[in-house]
Design a protein around this motif. Structure first.
Motif, mmCIF file in Angstrom:
data_model
loop_
_atom_site.group_PDB
_atom_site.id
_atom_site.type_symbol
_atom_site.label_atom_id
_atom_site.label_comp_id
_atom_site.label_asym_id
_atom_site.label_seq_id
_atom_site.Cartn_x
_atom_site.Cartn_y
_atom_site.Cartn_z
ATOM 1 N N TYR B 293 0.871 -1.424 -0.109
ATOM 2 C CA TYR B 293 0.143 0.011 0.187
ATOM 3 C C TYR B 293 0.795 1.289 -0.091
ATOM 4 O O TYR B 293 0.836 2.314 -0.692
ATOM 5 C CB TYR B 293 -0.965 0.004 1.136
ATOM 6 C CG TYR B 293 -1.713 1.370 1.646
ATOM 7 C CD1 TYR B 293 -2.946 1.421 1.041
ATOM 8 C CD2 TYR B 293 -1.104 2.386 2.421
ATOM 9 C CE1 TYR B 293 -3.635 2.915 1.158
ATOM 10 C CE2 TYR B 293 -1.733 3.353 2.545
ATOM 11 C CZ TYR B 293 -2.765 3.750 2.069
ATOM 12 O OH TYR B 293 -3.443 4.868 2.456
ATOM 13 N N MET B 316 -4.909 7.169 3.636
ATOM 14 C CA MET B 316 -6.256 7.644 2.877
ATOM 15 C C MET B 316 -6.649 6.050 2.509
ATOM 16 O O MET B 316 -6.058 5.251 2.182
ATOM 17 C CB MET B 316 -6.083 8.275 1.739
ATOM 18 C CG MET B 316 -5.233 7.564 0.611
ATOM 19 S SD MET B 316 -4.994 8.515 -0.871
ATOM 20 C CE MET B 316 -6.624 9.031 -1.638
ATOM 21 N N ASP B 317 -8.067 5.769 2.210
ATOM 22 C CA ASP B 317 -8.698 4.928 1.727
ATOM 23 C C ASP B 317 -8.580 4.967 0.246
ATOM 24 O O ASP B 317 -9.232 6.259 -0.363
ATOM 25 C CB ASP B 317 -9.989 4.797 2.168
ATOM 26 C CG ASP B 317 -10.829 3.244 2.067
ATOM 27 O OD1 ASP B 317 -9.949 2.544 1.572
ATOM 28 O OD2 ASP B 317 -11.869 3.105 2.476
ATOM 29 N N LEU B 318 -8.503 3.967 -0.495
ATOM 30 C CA LEU B 318 -8.254 4.461 -2.219
ATOM 31 C C LEU B 318 -9.735 4.370 -2.594
ATOM 32 O O LEU B 318 -10.527 3.802 -2.229
ATOM 33 C CB LEU B 318 -7.614 3.268 -2.814
ATOM 34 C CG LEU B 318 -5.966 2.955 -2.235
ATOM 35 C CD1 LEU B 318 -5.322 1.989 -3.195
ATOM 36 C CD2 LEU B 318 -5.286 4.356 -2.790
ATOM 37 N N GLU B 323 -7.995 2.946 -7.569
ATOM 38 C CA GLU B 323 -7.920 1.526 -7.731
ATOM 39 C C GLU B 323 -7.848 1.041 -9.183
ATOM 40 O O GLU B 323 -7.104 0.211 -9.645
ATOM 41 C CB GLU B 323 -9.295 0.684 -7.105
ATOM 42 C CG GLU B 323 -9.008 1.014 -5.615
ATOM 43 C CD GLU B 323 -10.210 0.239 -4.831
ATOM 44 O OE1 GLU B 323 -10.166 -0.245 -3.605
ATOM 45 O OE2 GLU B 323 -11.255 -0.150 -5.425
ATOM 46 N N TYR B 340 -2.393 -2.689 4.338
ATOM 47 C CA TYR B 340 -3.270 -1.171 4.396
ATOM 48 C C TYR B 340 -2.905 -0.556 5.630
ATOM 49 O O TYR B 340 -2.897 -1.396 6.669
ATOM 50 C CB TYR B 340 -4.479 -1.474 4.213
ATOM 51 C CG TYR B 340 -4.967 -1.729 2.739
ATOM 52 C CD1 TYR B 340 -5.484 -0.509 1.879
ATOM 53 C CD2 TYR B 340 -4.912 -2.935 1.872
ATOM 54 C CE1 TYR B 340 -5.713 -0.784 0.645
ATOM 55 C CE2 TYR B 340 -5.166 -2.933 0.645
ATOM 56 C CZ TYR B 340 -5.765 -1.850 -0.158
ATOM 57 O OH TYR B 340 -6.039 -2.077 -1.212
ATOM 58 N N ASP B 343 -6.204 1.831 10.306
ATOM 59 C CA ASP B 343 -7.489 2.607 10.629
ATOM 60 C C ASP B 343 -8.518 2.673 9.494
ATOM 61 O O ASP B 343 -9.609 3.005 9.826
ATOM 62 C CB ASP B 343 -6.943 3.953 10.881
ATOM 63 C CG ASP B 343 -6.369 4.073 12.232
ATOM 64 O OD1 ASP B 343 -6.660 3.185 13.114
ATOM 65 O OD2 ASP B 343 -5.445 5.024 12.345
ATOM 66 N N ILE B 344 -8.364 2.220 8.190
ATOM 67 C CA ILE B 344 -9.126 2.071 7.162
ATOM 68 C C ILE B 344 -9.613 0.647 7.106
ATOM 69 O O ILE B 344 -10.504 0.323 6.097
ATOM 70 C CB ILE B 344 -8.647 2.812 5.800
ATOM 71 C CG1 ILE B 344 -7.559 1.803 5.371
ATOM 72 C CG2 ILE B 344 -8.595 4.204 5.968
ATOM 73 C CD1 ILE B 344 -6.928 2.117 4.068
ATOM 74 N N LYS B 345 -9.124 -0.357 8.038
ATOM 75 C CA LYS B 345 -9.610 -1.583 7.809
ATOM 76 C C LYS B 345 -10.252 -2.299 9.023
ATOM 77 O O LYS B 345 -10.348 -1.628 10.034
ATOM 78 C CB LYS B 345 -8.415 -2.630 7.493
ATOM 79 C CG LYS B 345 -7.851 -2.208 5.984
ATOM 80 C CD LYS B 345 -8.669 -3.019 4.980
ATOM 81 C CE LYS B 345 -8.260 -2.390 3.457
ATOM 82 N NZ LYS B 345 -9.371 -3.010 2.668
ATOM 83 N N THR B 357 -0.048 -0.710 10.151
ATOM 84 C CA THR B 357 -0.552 -1.223 9.019
ATOM 85 C C THR B 357 -1.074 -2.932 9.453
ATOM 86 O O THR B 357 -0.657 -3.281 10.529
ATOM 87 C CB THR B 357 0.389 -1.594 7.985
ATOM 88 O OG1 THR B 357 1.586 -2.289 8.365
ATOM 89 C CG2 THR B 357 0.858 -0.147 7.498
ATOM 90 N N ASP B 362 -6.449 -6.368 -0.823
ATOM 91 C CA ASP B 362 -7.160 -6.044 -1.948
ATOM 92 C C ASP B 362 -6.960 -6.544 -3.374
ATOM 93 O O ASP B 362 -5.798 -5.996 -3.548
ATOM 94 C CB ASP B 362 -7.809 -4.621 -1.884
ATOM 95 C CG ASP B 362 -8.636 -4.005 -0.724
ATOM 96 O OD1 ASP B 362 -9.048 -5.322 0.261
ATOM 97 O OD2 ASP B 362 -9.075 -3.087 -0.432
ATOM 98 N N GLU B 370 -11.978 -3.175 -7.075
ATOM 99 C CA GLU B 370 -11.974 -4.312 -6.098
ATOM 100 C C GLU B 370 -12.749 -5.380 -6.258
ATOM 101 O O GLU B 370 -14.138 -5.313 -6.452
ATOM 102 C CB GLU B 370 -12.261 -3.587 -4.492
ATOM 103 C CG GLU B 370 -11.933 -4.726 -3.559
ATOM 104 C CD GLU B 370 -12.816 -4.398 -2.209
ATOM 105 O OE1 GLU B 370 -12.878 -3.281 -1.766
ATOM 106 O OE2 GLU B 370 -12.885 -5.446 -1.404
#
Lengths: 447, 447
Positions: B293, B316-318, B323, B340, B343-345, B357, B362, B370
């Protein structure tokens, strides 16, 4: 290689063959000179015996490895032709990944099914549930295989529908948190995928669904779930006779293959229920009995003193006690009952010329009662509309279904198998809550 | 024998072989001396040409047989080695079961996908949807076959759960008509079967689910449905690397077998989308790209002017645009992004030593973004509890899940494949509503 693969391909086993097993400890016994661990890797109900000798017993701290621990053992296979399992593993290395805490509820001692139902996330770590779920898996795949080899198309009927099913009040509703009609209308969880499957049979000819269905079933019986899986084949150019033949052949094929492919699990289940294999073999080797509903009524009348509901008459819906008695005592095996009175069956069934009965069939089996329900579908647009009006079913939401009769309709027939009931029949377990990993019934959601 | 079986076993076809086709009329052309009907029997996108000559044309009233009619034709096969299809049927008898009414909406002329989406009960009677649904069926069966051949147990994770999933407000609620808590608590439609699958992996080692999942998804995109099917394998004794290898091998195997077994359908789909087969073949023959990531973020920064969201930063979240760009323009093929930011998972993912991480991946593919999301699961009871507390997730309802770490836990990893996205990828269609028979999205339930 899994233990199942090893057992199935016995000819590949040679003295001293390197083998690694990853699994869970089933038992740990022996003395300070030699110890025996039995390990299960989840691929079969059978366990592998691991032999540990000499100083390794102390070095690896074997005595403290408790039942349920996760473990990786490398070693060499040793042939033991005289033993129950013709090989064992002589350990060279051993790694315990995670010993179990003392409150692990699965222990060597017998536990009741009621107790195990409280821990659905752990009960598959017993011989019984390990066997049941392996057989369930086999039946799932054999059903797909049967249909695929016979030219059927698997289709996904929708789960969320605008149709409240066949009966009133037995349907579960769906909405989002705001309860403001997420789908802009009342939405239900489907009780059948049949109507949608019919639309796909018109074009693909042979289709089947395999998915969950839902019923707001409030009765607490050993045969009902609020969430259960159904298999619904639907075939254009098929009539009632064709579809009964299909049901019989499907059942016999998947049961036969399951018995052949999972002898250890079936043997274990038979040890819990000694008539199981005999009953199944008898079904496999006999022609399916087909009886007319009106003849069944005459038969049941003769035995009316055996029933709680003694009032047996043409037009009645058979109760579970009648269905079971018919299969267990009169036919002594599975039986397809055909030509039910139209007033106890759904609107879409083909109306016979007598104007009283429909081309429906229920397949009843000993111990369970109804395993399959099916019918030939009414082909006439006008008869369907009239029947819906008689039953006060609004035609507008089902206009698309009615239209199938106007757009190149071919006679269509199909049925639904209650999958968990099939699992019960093949495993011999007597409560449907033990046929599915996480049962859902009124009043409780466990895990 | 179906037409598909006939085409697949060409060597069995001999001049004059008796053959009967039951199906639907695709076209009807010719003159008053010879007429050609093409018939489709639903087993393949290919049609059978039927030749009718002489007085039969009038006797059978051929000119009035319209597109879509259901028909049974008996005859003899005639070899036509020079033609596109190397055989045709010379008709001896013909029976029209049901001519179509004039308002049958599937006609020879082109229709738009938007129009066809209004008639999900009929659109499979076009070449496009016939092909898509046949490929969907192939992918379904190939996925089951792959797992079964590799020792996986199919399990049914529950659909109705007491768990409101990973996010807030995106879950659909279930209750009976009385809205009085049929399950004696708030009940939801599952957004994943993973947690339950993990409990089965602890004991069966290799398991997979294949069932519907639900999301109260309010965004109207070409990639989201409120009801979609997921495949979720979960494997004990597997880490992140193992499970990425599994995902890659699974995809390559099911796609390769589907291309091999359904050449006519793939050829048709390729004619609608000329890069389709090239793209798939390229995937099959290349090693999967795996990127960290943090490296992806550095790459994307270089191209930030290509995006609506130009603020690219670690953490950031992609977005879907990122993607797709990564898969389409940078990697030019499928890519697994790993590690990743935690915090976004989801809370259950394995926490890396960097404390920033998680061992997630993904799998992103061109055209879709995705396709698969997965991870190694956190093994430590204490770390899991801490993470849940940090995220304010109540631990009590998931105590059973936490307990798996105390009862013989082995490292466990798994992933979820959005099945309709896989269907999109293999068929080349660009809207997910065309990848499932009866799509369900916010605000509407058709049929």
């Amino acid at each position: 290689m899994t233990l199942k693969q090893l057992i199935t391909n016995k000819e590949e086993i040679k003295e001293n063959l390197d083998y690694q097993i990853e699994g869970w400890v089933i038992s740990n016994r022996g003395n300070d000179k030699v110890r025996f661990l039995t390990i299960n890797d989840g691929s079969t109900v059978s366990n592998l015996q691991v032999v540990i000798k000499g100083e390794n017993i102390q070095n690896w701290n074997i005595e403290n490895i408790s039942l349920g621990s996760s473990i990786i053992i490398k070693g060499n296979l040793h042939l033991t032709p005289e033993a129950k399992q013709p090989f064992e593993l002589l350990a060279c290395s051993l790694e315990v990944l995670n010993n179990v805490d003392l409150d692990f509820p699965i222990q060597k001692k017998e536990t009741t099914l009621d107790f195990l139902r409280e821990i659905p996330h752990l009960r598959h770590r017993t011989n019984l549930f390990r066997s049941v779920m392996i057989i369930r898996n086999s039946l799932t795949f054999e059903i797909h295989k049967y249909f695929q080899e016979n030219g059927f198309l698997n289709m996904a009927s929708p789960i969320i529908t605008s149709n409240d099913g066949e009966g009133a009040g037995e349907t579960l509703l769906v909405d989002d948190e705001s309860k403001d009609f997420f789908f802009k209308q009342k939405a239900f969880l489907g009780v059948t995928g049949q109507l949608h499957a019919e639309s796909y049979a018109a074009g693909f000819k042979k289709v089947y669904t395999f998915g969950p269905t839902f019923r707001a079933e409030n009765s607490h019986t050993s045969r009902h779930l609020a969430e259960f899986w159904m298999i619904e084949p639907e075939i254009a150019f098929y009539d009632l006779k064709d579809v009964i033949t299909l049901a019989d052949d499907l059942l016999k094929t998947v049961i036969k293959n399951t018995i052949n492919n999972y002898p250890d699990e079936m043997k274990y289940l038979n040890s819990q229920n000694p008539n199981l294999l005999d009953t199944l073999e008898k079904f496999l080797h006999n022609k399916l009995t087909v009886l007319d509903y009106k003849d069944v009524i005459e038969q049941l009348k003769k035995y009316k003193d055996n029933f709680e509901e003694k009032n047996i008459f043409f037009g009645m819906d058979l109760a579970s006690e009648h269905e079971k008695f018919l299969a267990e005592k009169i036919v002594k095996g599975p039986v397809a009952v055909i030509n039910y009175p139209k007033d106890i069956k759904a609107f879409y069934m083909y109306q016979n010329e007598d104007n009283k009965t429909v081309r429906a069939f229920d397949l009843l089996v000993p111990g369970i009662g109804e395993l399959i329900g099916g019918s030939q579908r009414e082909a006439s647009y006008d008869k369907l509309v009239k029947r819906m009006k008689d039953l006060k079913i609004p035609t507008e939401p089902l206009q698309w279904y009615l239209d199938l009769r106007r757009f190149g309709y071919a006679p269509s027939s199909g049925f639904g198998i209650g999958f968990e009931r099939l699992v019960m029949y093949v495993t011999g377990i007597s409560n449907i809550r033990d046929a599915i990993p996480f049962p859902r019934v009124a009043g409780q959601i466990k895990m």
